[in-house]
Design a protein around this motif. Structure first.
Motif, mmCIF file in Angstrom:
data_model
loop_
_atom_site.group_PDB
_atom_site.id
_atom_site.type_symbol
_atom_site.label_atom_id
_atom_site.label_comp_id
_atom_site.label_asym_id
_atom_site.label_seq_id
_atom_site.Cartn_x
_atom_site.Cartn_y
_atom_site.Cartn_z
ATOM 1 N N VAL A 147 0.821 -1.208 0.000
ATOM 2 C CA VAL A 147 0.000 0.000 0.000
ATOM 3 C C VAL A 147 0.857 1.262 0.000
ATOM 4 O O VAL A 147 0.572 2.227 -0.709
ATOM 5 N N LYS A 148 1.936 1.258 0.771
ATOM 6 C CA LYS A 148 2.725 2.470 0.980
ATOM 7 C C LYS A 148 4.191 2.322 0.574
ATOM 8 O O LYS A 148 4.758 3.205 -0.075
ATOM 9 N N GLY A 149 4.801 1.220 0.974
ATOM 10 C CA GLY A 149 6.249 1.083 0.842
ATOM 11 C C GLY A 149 6.773 1.118 -0.575
ATOM 12 O O GLY A 149 7.878 1.597 -0.831
ATOM 13 N N ALA A 150 5.996 0.626 -1.533
ATOM 14 C CA ALA A 150 6.482 0.511 -2.912
ATOM 15 C C ALA A 150 6.875 1.846 -3.517
ATOM 16 O O ALA A 150 7.758 1.911 -4.378
ATOM 17 N N THR A 151 6.219 2.918 -3.107
ATOM 18 C CA THR A 151 6.513 4.238 -3.681
ATOM 19 C C THR A 151 6.869 5.268 -2.613
ATOM 20 O O THR A 151 6.716 6.472 -2.817
ATOM 21 N N ASP A 152 7.335 4.790 -1.471
ATOM 22 C CA ASP A 152 7.773 5.688 -0.397
ATOM 23 C C ASP A 152 9.243 6.040 -0.634
ATOM 24 O O ASP A 152 10.148 5.532 0.023
ATOM 25 N N TYR A 153 9.484 6.934 -1.580
ATOM 26 C CA TYR A 153 10.839 7.221 -2.059
ATOM 27 C C TYR A 153 11.690 7.875 -0.974
ATOM 28 O O TYR A 153 11.259 8.820 -0.312
ATOM 29 N N GLN A 154 12.911 7.348 -0.842
ATOM 30 C CA GLN A 154 13.846 7.828 0.164
ATOM 31 C C GLN A 154 15.104 8.378 -0.506
ATOM 32 O O GLN A 154 15.629 7.775 -1.444
ATOM 33 N N VAL A 155 15.591 9.507 0.002
ATOM 34 C CA VAL A 155 16.857 10.063 -0.477
ATOM 35 C C VAL A 155 17.946 9.699 0.525
ATOM 36 O O VAL A 155 17.845 10.022 1.710
ATOM 37 N N LYS A 156 18.964 9.005 0.048
ATOM 38 C CA LYS A 156 20.105 8.654 0.893
ATOM 39 C C LYS A 156 21.303 9.492 0.464
ATOM 40 O O LYS A 156 21.574 9.627 -0.732
ATOM 41 N N ARG A 157 22.011 10.036 1.438
ATOM 42 C CA ARG A 157 23.140 10.911 1.153
ATOM 43 C C ARG A 157 24.434 10.258 1.629
ATOM 44 O O ARG A 157 24.524 9.785 2.767
ATOM 45 N N VAL A 158 25.409 10.224 0.743
ATOM 46 C CA VAL A 158 26.676 9.563 1.027
ATOM 47 C C VAL A 158 27.816 10.518 0.663
ATOM 48 O O VAL A 158 27.860 11.028 -0.465
ATOM 49 N N VAL A 159 28.706 10.774 1.608
ATOM 50 C CA VAL A 159 29.893 11.596 1.352
ATOM 51 C C VAL A 159 31.080 10.657 1.175
ATOM 52 O O VAL A 159 31.345 9.803 2.027
ATOM 53 N N LEU A 160 31.781 10.800 0.055
ATOM 54 C CA LEU A 160 32.938 9.952 -0.244
ATOM 55 C C LEU A 160 34.166 10.820 -0.454
ATOM 56 O O LEU A 160 34.110 11.822 -1.174
#
Length: 419
Positions: A147-160
């Motif tokens: 119902v929700k999780g499939a399109t619950d878009y998350q932005v992950k930030r990674v510093v390299l």
């Protein structure tokens, strides 16, 4: 014939599990009124009957194009089945206890008073209730994922940080998306429109798409070309192919054979161009900034797992990267990293997808688990060996199970820093 036998065996297994779980339902509902017990019994077996008819319908229509109804019906049946299997595990503990008490009574041992005749709830009743509660956890989680999780878009930030990163690229912002599987969205543009808006909000310098644009055939992405074309990047957007993009999972025998399959792949490549993406096919491109440069390499799908064809040619892509002091590789399958990529020490960062985090698992700051980790050594997040790094994006779309639990759809933003 093999398909019929497999379906029949699954039905027998389903009925066996249903009967076993029903014993717990019946035990827990013993204190209810007769009408309530009849309602619970009727509802339970009606749900089983609907599941059996669903399995029969899907078996008879096997080979037809996937539809929204078929996808969600399949998933609903599997959610019920998985939840009941969890219940079965608890019931086996109860039955094992019964067996021990039975054997003890045969040898003259005193029966355990907690199991028979004690005031309050018996051990058997407690375990049956716990079984149903435990089965409810995956049921609720998997339904929420649909119902929700499939399109619950998350932005992950990674510093390299890299010592060899050219000074002009200090603070350079990369954005990765992967595994869009646009065929799973059918023709509804709304979820991808939300994803594109979130992508554009990041204001990335450079955007990558690391494979699996479709589930099976090139036409799946065509309703979404206009939406995906709105993705903004200060530099050209680079893409590669994933294992699903080659249509290897389609039976082309009655669809025109290999020539039709090749035509499908050609059409998919044209669709990348229509979106405005530069598709990298075992090649390299150089990006310059203030007279300094980095190289972006892209290979066709190459997996160390035996079931996946090895289309990519890393040597060819690497040869085109020349003497660029910093190199980024786009390779869909993360198993490629240890199998080949680490042999090229000047490839600083590899970006992959493919695993989806299996779309199910536990993803906490202190615990990361998914069944996919028993197949892939590198399967979600950042991995490092020496000065080389691999990042595995868990994907923006979904396939099979139309949901996500734990490993939500991901947009990854990398900030490159000069060490």
């Amino acid at each position: 014939m093999q398909r019929i036998i497999t379906s029949a065996l699954f039905v027998v297994l389903l009925l066996g599990v249903d009967w076993y779980v029903f014993q717990a339902v019946r035990t827990v509902s013993q204190g209810a009124s007769a009408a309530t017990q009849r309602f619970i019994t009727g509802g339970y077996w009606l749900l089983t009957l609907v599941s059996l008819f669903g399995i029969l319908w899907m078996a008879l229509t096997r080979g037809t194009p996937p539809t929204l109804l078929r996808t969600y019906l399949t998933s609903a049946i599997m959610v019920l089945f998985v939840s009941k299997l969890v219940v079965v595990l608890f019931l086996l503990v109860d039955d094992a206890g019964r067996l021990v008490r039975f054997m003890a009574s045969k040898f003259g041992a005193r029966p355990d008073p907690l199991g028979n005749g004690s005031p309050g709830i018996s051990r058997s009743q407690f375990l049956n209730r716990m079984a149903l509660v435990a089965g409810g956890i995956p049921f609720v989680a998997l339904i929420w994922g649909m119902v929700k999780g499939a399109t619950d878009y998350q932005v992950k930030r990674v510093v390299l940080k890299f010592p060899n990163l050219p000074a002009s690229f200090d603070g350079f912002k990369l954005l990765q998306i992967s595994d869009l599987h646009t065929g799973s969205f059918n023709a509804d543009p709304e979820p991808l429109e939300r994803a594109v808006a979130l992508i554009n909000k990041q204001q990335a310098d450079l955007v990558f798409m690391t494979g699996d644009l479709v589930n099976n055939v090139a036409t799946e992405v065509e309703p979404h070309i206009d939406t995906l074309a709105k993705i903004q990047s200060k530099l050209p957007i680079y893409s590669i192919l994933g294992n699903h993009d080659y249509a290897d999972y389609v039976d082309w025998t009655d669809l025109g054979g290999q020539s039709a399959k090749q035509a499908n792949l050609d059409r998919l490549k044209q669709n990348h161009a229509k979106i405005g993406w530069k598709l990298l096919l075992d090649e390299s491109h150089t990006i310059e900034r203030d007279g300094e440069k980095i190289a972006v390499l892209g290979v066709q799908n190459w997996g160390a797992q035996m079931r996946f064809p090895k289309y990519g040619n890393l040597a060819q892509a690497h040869a085109g990267s020349g003497d660029a002091p910093f190199k980024i590789l786009l390779s869909h399958d993360p198993s490629h990293w240890e199998a080949q990529v680490l042999e090229y020490p000047d490839i600083d960062l590899t970006l992959s997808g493919h695993t989806h985090g299996m779309q199910f698992g536990v993803n906490l700051s202190f615990l990361k688990w998914s069944p996919v980790q028993y197949v892939y050594k590198q399967w979600a997040g950042l991995y490092s060996k020496g000065k080389q790094h691999l990042y595995v994006n868990t994907g923006l779309g979904f396939i099979g199970y139309p949901g996500r639990v734990g490993f939500l759809p991901e947009i990854t933003v990398f900030e490159l820093r000069r060490a």
